[in-house]
Design a protein around this motif. Sequence first.
Motif, PDB file in Angstrom:
ATOM      1  N   ASP A  28       0.861  -1.190   0.000  1.00 57.29           N
ATOM      2  CA  ASP A  28       0.000   0.000   0.000  1.00 57.29           C
ATOM      3  C   ASP A  28       0.896   1.238   0.000  1.00 57.29           C
ATOM      4  O   ASP A  28       1.748   1.406   0.895  1.00 57.29           O
ATOM      5  CB  ASP A  28      -0.886  -0.018   1.242  1.00 57.29           C
ATOM      6  CG  ASP A  28      -1.989   1.032   1.204  1.00 57.29           C
ATOM      7  OD1 ASP A  28      -1.735   2.153   0.706  1.00 57.29           O
ATOM      8  OD2 ASP A  28      -3.098   0.739   1.675  1.00 57.29           O
ATOM      9  N   ILE A  29       0.705   2.099  -0.966  1.00 60.54           N
ATOM     10  CA  ILE A  29       1.610   3.256  -1.098  1.00 60.54           C
ATOM     11  C   ILE A  29       1.500   4.207   0.093  1.00 60.54           C
ATOM     12  O   ILE A  29       2.439   4.968   0.358  1.00 60.54           O
ATOM     13  CB  ILE A  29       1.383   4.007  -2.426  1.00 60.54           C
ATOM     14  CG1 ILE A  29      -0.044   4.570  -2.499  1.00 60.54           C
ATOM     15  CG2 ILE A  29       1.672   3.114  -3.625  1.00 60.54           C
ATOM     16  CD1 ILE A  29      -0.283   5.453  -3.729  1.00 60.54           C
ATOM     17  N   ARG A  30       0.398   4.178   0.846  1.00 59.40           N
ATOM     18  CA  ARG A  30       0.281   5.019   2.042  1.00 59.40           C
ATOM     19  C   ARG A  30       1.300   4.613   3.104  1.00 59.40           C
ATOM     20  O   ARG A  30       1.777   5.459   3.883  1.00 59.40           O
ATOM     21  CB  ARG A  30      -1.132   4.936   2.606  1.00 59.40           C
ATOM     22  CG  ARG A  30      -2.188   5.640   1.761  1.00 59.40           C
ATOM     23  CD  ARG A  30      -3.573   5.366   2.265  1.00 59.40           C
ATOM     24  NE  ARG A  30      -3.894   3.933   2.287  1.00 59.40           N
ATOM     25  CZ  ARG A  30      -5.106   3.452   2.496  1.00 59.40           C
ATOM     26  NH1 ARG A  30      -6.115   4.270   2.718  1.00 59.40           N
ATOM     27  NH2 ARG A  30      -5.327   2.146   2.498  1.00 59.40           N
ATOM     28  N   GLN A  31       1.620   3.326   3.132  1.00 66.07           N
ATOM     29  CA  GLN A  31       2.581   2.854   4.120  1.00 66.07           C
ATOM     30  C   GLN A  31       3.997   3.333   3.808  1.00 66.07           C
ATOM     31  O   GLN A  31       4.886   3.228   4.652  1.00 66.07           O
ATOM     32  CB  GLN A  31       2.544   1.332   4.205  1.00 66.07           C
ATOM     33  CG  GLN A  31       1.204   0.787   4.677  1.00 66.07           C
ATOM     34  CD  GLN A  31       1.154  -0.724   4.674  1.00 66.07           C
ATOM     35  OE1 GLN A  31       2.082  -1.396   4.211  1.00 66.07           O
ATOM     36  NE2 GLN A  31       0.059  -1.277   5.192  1.00 66.07           N
ATOM     37  N   PHE A  32       4.183   3.870   2.594  1.00 67.16           N
ATOM     38  CA  PHE A  32       5.501   4.392   2.217  1.00 67.16           C
ATOM     39  C   PHE A  32       5.510   5.922   2.205  1.00 67.16           C
ATOM     40  O   PHE A  32       6.461   6.542   1.746  1.00 67.16           O
ATOM     41  CB  PHE A  32       5.894   3.856   0.841  1.00 67.16           C
ATOM     42  CG  PHE A  32       6.132   2.373   0.822  1.00 67.16           C
ATOM     43  CD1 PHE A  32       7.405   1.855   0.992  1.00 67.16           C
ATOM     44  CD2 PHE A  32       5.069   1.485   0.680  1.00 67.16           C
ATOM     45  CE1 PHE A  32       7.627   0.489   0.993  1.00 67.16           C
ATOM     46  CE2 PHE A  32       5.275   0.114   0.685  1.00 67.16           C
ATOM     47  CZ  PHE A  32       6.559  -0.387   0.845  1.00 67.16           C
ATOM     48  N   GLY A  33       4.403   6.507   2.708  1.00 66.02           N
ATOM     49  CA  GLY A  33       4.375   7.961   2.867  1.00 66.02           C
ATOM     50  C   GLY A  33       3.526   8.718   1.874  1.00 66.02           C
ATOM     51  O   GLY A  33       3.474   9.955   1.930  1.00 66.02           O
ATOM     52  N   LEU A  48       9.252   4.172  -4.030  1.00 63.08           N
ATOM     53  CA  LEU A  48       9.775   3.293  -2.981  1.00 63.08           C
ATOM     54  C   LEU A  48       8.907   2.039  -2.862  1.00 63.08           C
ATOM     55  O   LEU A  48       9.425   0.928  -2.696  1.00 63.08           O
ATOM     56  CB  LEU A  48       9.822   4.037  -1.650  1.00 63.08           C
ATOM     57  CG  LEU A  48      10.387   3.258  -0.457  1.00 63.08           C
ATOM     58  CD1 LEU A  48      11.812   2.777  -0.744  1.00 63.08           C
ATOM     59  CD2 LEU A  48      10.370   4.130   0.808  1.00 63.08           C
ATOM     60  N   ALA A  49       7.594   2.197  -2.984  1.00 60.49           N
ATOM     61  CA  ALA A  49       6.702   1.032  -2.950  1.00 60.49           C
ATOM     62  C   ALA A  49       6.975   0.107  -4.133  1.00 60.49           C
ATOM     63  O   ALA A  49       7.003  -1.120  -3.985  1.00 60.49           O
ATOM     64  CB  ALA A  49       5.248   1.499  -2.957  1.00 60.49           C
ATOM     65  N   ILE A  50       7.190   0.685  -5.316  1.00 62.22           N
ATOM     66  CA  ILE A  50       7.500  -0.121  -6.505  1.00 62.22           C
ATOM     67  C   ILE A  50       8.816  -0.865  -6.320  1.00 62.22           C
ATOM     68  O   ILE A  50       8.918  -2.072  -6.600  1.00 62.22           O
ATOM     69  CB  ILE A  50       7.552   0.776  -7.758  1.00 62.22           C
ATOM     70  CG1 ILE A  50       6.150   1.311  -8.097  1.00 62.22           C
ATOM     71  CG2 ILE A  50       8.133   0.020  -8.952  1.00 62.22           C
ATOM     72  CD1 ILE A  50       6.140   2.364  -9.191  1.00 62.22           C
ATOM     73  N   ASP A  51       9.830  -0.166  -5.836  1.00 60.02           N
ATOM     74  CA  ASP A  51      11.150  -0.784  -5.657  1.00 60.02           C
ATOM     75  C   ASP A  51      11.096  -1.905  -4.610  1.00 60.02           C
ATOM     76  O   ASP A  51      11.740  -2.948  -4.768  1.00 60.02           O
ATOM     77  CB  ASP A  51      12.169   0.274  -5.238  1.00 60.02           C
ATOM     78  CG  ASP A  51      12.421   1.310  -6.325  1.00 60.02           C
ATOM     79  OD1 ASP A  51      12.044   1.050  -7.496  1.00 60.02           O
ATOM     80  OD2 ASP A  51      12.965   2.386  -6.022  1.00 60.02           O
ATOM     81  N   SER A  52      10.328  -1.682  -3.558  1.00 63.00           N
ATOM     82  CA  SER A  52      10.201  -2.709  -2.512  1.00 63.00           C
ATOM     83  C   SER A  52       9.459  -3.922  -3.046  1.00 63.00           C
ATOM     84  O   SER A  52       9.838  -5.074  -2.787  1.00 63.00           O
ATOM     85  CB  SER A  52       9.467  -2.131  -1.298  1.00 63.00           C
ATOM     86  OG  SER A  52      10.183  -1.040  -0.753  1.00 63.00           O
ATOM     87  N   CYS A  53       8.416  -3.664  -3.813  1.00 65.94           N
ATOM     88  CA  CYS A  53       7.642  -4.755  -4.404  1.00 65.94           C
ATOM     89  C   CYS A  53       8.489  -5.579  -5.366  1.00 65.94           C
ATOM     90  O   CYS A  53       8.362  -6.807  -5.434  1.00 65.94           O
ATOM     91  CB  CYS A  53       6.428  -4.176  -5.123  1.00 65.94           C
ATOM     92  SG  CYS A  53       5.358  -5.396  -5.895  1.00 65.94           S
ATOM     93  N   ALA A  54       9.365  -4.891  -6.092  1.00 56.17           N
ATOM     94  CA  ALA A  54      10.191  -5.585  -7.090  1.00 56.17           C
ATOM     95  C   ALA A  54      11.136  -6.604  -6.463  1.00 56.17           C
ATOM     96  O   ALA A  54      11.564  -7.555  -7.128  1.00 56.17           O
ATOM     97  CB  ALA A  54      10.987  -4.557  -7.896  1.00 56.17           C
ATOM     98  N   MET A  55      11.447  -6.435  -5.190  1.00 57.45           N
ATOM     99  CA  MET A  55      12.364  -7.361  -4.530  1.00 57.45           C
ATOM    100  C   MET A  55      11.734  -8.729  -4.318  1.00 57.45           C
ATOM    101  O   MET A  55      12.425  -9.739  -4.288  1.00 57.45           O
ATOM    102  CB  MET A  55      12.808  -6.766  -3.189  1.00 57.45           C
ATOM    103  CG  MET A  55      13.593  -5.463  -3.332  1.00 57.45           C
ATOM    104  SD  MET A  55      14.002  -4.713  -1.738  1.00 57.45           S
ATOM    105  CE  MET A  55      15.116  -5.934  -1.061  1.00 57.45           C
TER     106      MET A  55
END
Length: 511
Positions: A28-33, A48-55
Amino acid sequence: MIKLLRIHTLLIAFLSLLGTNMYAHHWDIRQFGAVGDGTTDDTKAIQLAIDSCAMRGGKVFFPTGVFRSATLVLKSDVTLHFSAKSVLLGSDRASDYPYQDPGVTFYGGDWAKQALIYANGVTNVSIEGSGTLDGQGAQFISNTLKKPDRYRDRPYLLWFVQCKDIRVSGVTLRNSAFWMQHYLGCERLVIDGITVWNHSNKNNDMLDLDGCRDVLVRNLVGDADDDGITIKSTSPFVSENIVIDQCIISSHCNAIKLGTESTGGFRNIRISNCIIRPSAQRTVIYGKPDGSSGISLEMVDGGVMENIQVQGIIMEGTEVPIFVRLGNRARKYYDGADSPSIGIARNIHLSDITATRAGQTGCSIVGVPGGVIENVTLNRVDISFAGGGSDTLRHREIEELAEHYPEATMFGLLPAYGLFARHVDGLSLHQVRFSSLTADNRAAIVLKDARRVHISQLDAALSKTAPMIQAAAVDGLFMTNSWLPKDKKRQIQLTGSAKKIQSVGNFIGDE
């Protein structure tokens, strides 16, 4: 006691790991600010949400809100999921869209460098949901008079380059500053059930498939100022193995188009079961409110166009329902490339097409000297034109215009109100019906430099003086089972050299 503590610790660790696995695929992008108030710049949080998801792979979730953003770079194994009341709002500043290096040389690469969502070389990516992506395209200046400056600093909404296994479904795409979506050199692409509105700037195409292969487009409903569903080839990549089905398209220009760029060519393309209707946007930047053309198949920069099938199309209001053009603009796809030779256009089949309220121009299938269009069929085609053409138009000489930009209206009003065909070899018309709302003194069909023409079950309205077919430089014309006027001079009127002309088994009577 110590053993019990260890077991308890391991159990907590296991449950923690289980919880991580359960929720790792939902970001959820809200959790990343991300704030989502339409004013705050949420770019960093979303990226940041996209990069985290990509991992780990999974879905980046856009909840209710208006999330303002600059360029986002999509990564492999990431799905962007837009909830029903979510909006991704593109920044209105060109400086927020950094230039990208696609690593591919293509025509337009010197100026088309920006996008709201950009992906290059990634696999297994999706954009899905029922939310909206809005590019605020009207905020970008495009009135510079000189080319190519008028194209610079206007981002695409979506730009995918050499990506594989892509799916775009459900979402609404609005207001791009340039083309709405550009897929360049991609493979295994599915576009399903999206809605497009693009009337905010110049060059507002709906969808551009460019040198892609293994593509399915279905259930698209779109309205665009510039071209609608467009298949291009701006590089040596061939656009091939493409299916377009069950779409509803409105365009001020060309609703369904192959071209204009044709460097690599087009092969194995099927377009079926689509409706082309007048645009809901009555003011235009380019074209006409009801559209310049319904189907335009254009081959002017080299390459090969072959095995094209268009079937089951209903259209209303377009000026020119059918336009097939082999030209010789011969534009290089980059300055250092060799000049392309005349391309090849062959095996083009159009069937089950109904068009009402077409304009006065007429349809055309036109090659150039040294560039003959081969093996074209029109089967079960019914077109109602505006009519009103004068007898003078029937004798009008049409310039070749081989090097001109291809456009369905490029020749002006044609000598035929129905079909003008020139430089063709292997033309078949079966169960074709032409009519006009007002009397038209032009011929129904005009043939020039045509070989192996077969016409059966032609039914065309004629004025009291117009011929059914007007032919010059024709080698092989066979006509049968068609309605012809009593006056033999008006059945097939030869205005130049002709041979192997045969008309048998036709129905003769007054109009």
